[in-house]
Design an enzyme around this catalytic site. Structure first.
Site, PDB file in Angstrom:
ATOM      1  N   GLY A  12      -1.367  -3.865 -12.998  1.00 20.36           N
ATOM      2  CA  GLY A  12      -2.592  -3.560 -12.262  1.00 20.36           C
ATOM      3  C   GLY A  12      -3.768  -4.465 -12.543  1.00 20.36           C
ATOM      4  O   GLY A  12      -4.920  -4.047 -12.406  1.00 20.36           O
ATOM      5  N   LEU A  84       5.888  -1.833  -5.594  1.00 18.50           N
ATOM      6  CA  LEU A  84       7.232  -2.385  -5.428  1.00 18.50           C
ATOM      7  C   LEU A  84       8.161  -1.597  -4.506  1.00 18.50           C
ATOM      8  O   LEU A  84       9.266  -2.051  -4.221  1.00 18.50           O
ATOM      9  CB  LEU A  84       7.893  -2.566  -6.798  1.00 18.50           C
ATOM     10  CG  LEU A  84       7.178  -3.603  -7.691  1.00 18.50           C
ATOM     11  CD1 LEU A  84       7.878  -3.726  -9.039  1.00 18.50           C
ATOM     12  CD2 LEU A  84       7.096  -4.966  -7.007  1.00 18.50           C
ATOM     13  N   ILE A  87       7.410   0.801   1.828  1.00 19.62           N
ATOM     14  CA  ILE A  87       6.539   1.852   2.361  1.00 19.62           C
ATOM     15  C   ILE A  87       7.247   2.557   3.531  1.00 19.62           C
ATOM     16  O   ILE A  87       7.698   1.883   4.463  1.00 19.62           O
ATOM     17  CB  ILE A  87       5.232   1.222   2.898  1.00 19.62           C
ATOM     18  CG1 ILE A  87       4.528   0.411   1.807  1.00 19.62           C
ATOM     19  CG2 ILE A  87       4.315   2.266   3.486  1.00 19.62           C
ATOM     20  CD1 ILE A  87       3.791   1.232   0.812  1.00 19.62           C
ATOM     21  N   ASN A 101      -1.606  -6.044   1.832  1.00 16.10           N
ATOM     22  CA  ASN A 101      -0.771  -6.375   0.668  1.00 16.10           C
ATOM     23  C   ASN A 101      -1.106  -7.785   0.210  1.00 16.10           C
ATOM     24  O   ASN A 101      -1.553  -8.621   0.998  1.00 16.10           O
ATOM     25  CB  ASN A 101       0.707  -6.312   1.056  1.00 16.10           C
ATOM     26  CG  ASN A 101       1.641  -6.616  -0.112  1.00 16.10           C
ATOM     27  OD1 ASN A 101       1.421  -6.137  -1.235  1.00 16.10           O
ATOM     28  ND2 ASN A 101       2.665  -7.408   0.119  1.00 16.10           N
ATOM     29  N   HIS A 103       0.778 -11.058  -1.610  1.00 12.86           N
ATOM     30  CA  HIS A 103       2.079 -11.603  -1.981  1.00 12.86           C
ATOM     31  C   HIS A 103       1.842 -12.892  -2.773  1.00 12.86           C
ATOM     32  O   HIS A 103       1.045 -13.736  -2.350  1.00 12.86           O
ATOM     33  CB  HIS A 103       2.916 -11.886  -0.732  1.00 12.86           C
ATOM     34  CG  HIS A 103       4.302 -12.294  -1.075  1.00 12.86           C
ATOM     35  ND1 HIS A 103       5.273 -11.393  -1.461  1.00 12.86           N
ATOM     36  CD2 HIS A 103       4.877 -13.514  -1.143  1.00 12.86           C
ATOM     37  CE1 HIS A 103       6.385 -12.047  -1.737  1.00 12.86           C
ATOM     38  NE2 HIS A 103       6.181 -13.335  -1.556  1.00 12.86           N
TER      39      HIS A 103
HETATM   40  C1  GRF Z   1       0.849  -9.795  -8.160  1.00  9.70           C
HETATM   41  O1  GRF Z   1       1.312 -11.080  -8.451  1.00  9.70           O
HETATM   42  C2  GRF Z   1       0.974  -9.506  -6.700  1.00  9.70           C
HETATM   43  O2  GRF Z   1       0.894 -10.630  -5.904  1.00  9.70           O
HETATM   44  C3  GRF Z   1       2.349  -8.920  -6.598  1.00  9.70           C
HETATM   45  O3  GRF Z   1       2.506  -8.182  -7.769  1.00  9.70           O
HETATM   46  C4  GRF Z   1       1.711  -8.739  -8.799  1.00  9.70           C
HETATM   47  C5  GRF Z   1       0.918  -7.627  -9.415  1.00  9.70           C
HETATM   48  O4  GRF Z   1       0.257  -8.034 -10.568  1.00  9.70           O
HETATM   49  N1  GRF Z   1       2.509  -8.240  -5.356  1.00  9.70           N
HETATM   50  P1  GRF Z   1      -0.777  -7.081 -11.279  1.00  9.70           P
HETATM   51  O5  GRF Z   1      -0.049  -5.767 -11.568  1.00  9.70           O
HETATM   52  O6  GRF Z   1      -1.931  -6.876 -10.348  1.00  9.70           O
HETATM   53  O7  GRF Z   1      -1.166  -7.776 -12.536  1.00  9.70           O
END
Ligand code: GRF
Length: 185
Positions: A12, A84, A87, A101, A103
């Protein structure tokens, strides 16, 4: 004032940057952090910002418990920050053009099933790419295929490893994701 919910499954760090940003915004407020992992560190980060949390299982989400919660909380925008699970369609349909989202690569490359976390950066490295970046996009029924709102790029050199690529990408995410969300509200 728009009401934001963040969905996250892991550490997070993006969620934290978003909560930090919207502490001082007149446009939006993070009112919920929801996770499918009861032990996810994102829940600790939410506590620090006194943002209420909600946890649920994959099955519960598929049965509609998360949608119900988002409706009860009168959420305007759903932010996926390292979430992860796929949805459910009912959920995407409930927030048309109001679910976003991030990515960790330059979509449409390195997206789709299995392309998350370290897998993305390993694939980018293995392909010998000279650059990577971030993609912020709206969420539709197909993973990583919604309308692209924003991309930022970063160079990769021969000495970069998947870990150092991940660090560069995280830096871009933290810098841009909160601002791009604010721009959408
Ligand atoms: C990020 O790299 C985001 O792009 C991907 O998951 C990761 C989450 O990282 N979808 P964090 O939990 O915010 O540190």
């Amino acid at each position: 004032m728009k009401r934001l919910a963040i969905l996250a499954s892991g550490s997070g760090s993006n969620a934290e940057k978003i909560m930090e940003h919207f502490q001082n915004s007149e446009k939006g407020k993070v009112v919920l952090v929801a996770s499918n992992k009861a032990g996810a560190y994102v829940l600790e980060r939410a506590k620090k910002f006194q943002v209420p949390t909600f946890t649920f299982t994959k099955k519960e989400m598929e049965e509609g418990i998360l949608l119900k919660k988002l409706e009860e909380e009168q959420i305007d925008w759903v932010i996926l920050a390292g979430f992860l699970l796929k949805i459910p369609d009912a959920l995407t349909r409930a927030f048309p053009d109001h679910m976003v989202n991030i990515h960790p690569a330059l979509l449409p490359k390195y997206g789709g099933k299995g392309m998350y976390g370290a897998h993305v950066h390993e694939a980018v490295k293995a392909a010998g790419e000279k650059e990577t970046g971030i993609t912020i996009h709206l969420v539709n029924e197909n993973y990583d295929e919604g309308k692209i709102i924003f991309q930022a790029h970063t160079a990769i050199d021969e000495l970069d490893t998947p870990d150092s690529i991940a660090a560069k990408v995280h830096e871009l995410e933290h810098k841009y994701f909160p601002k791009v969300i604010e721009g959408l509200l």
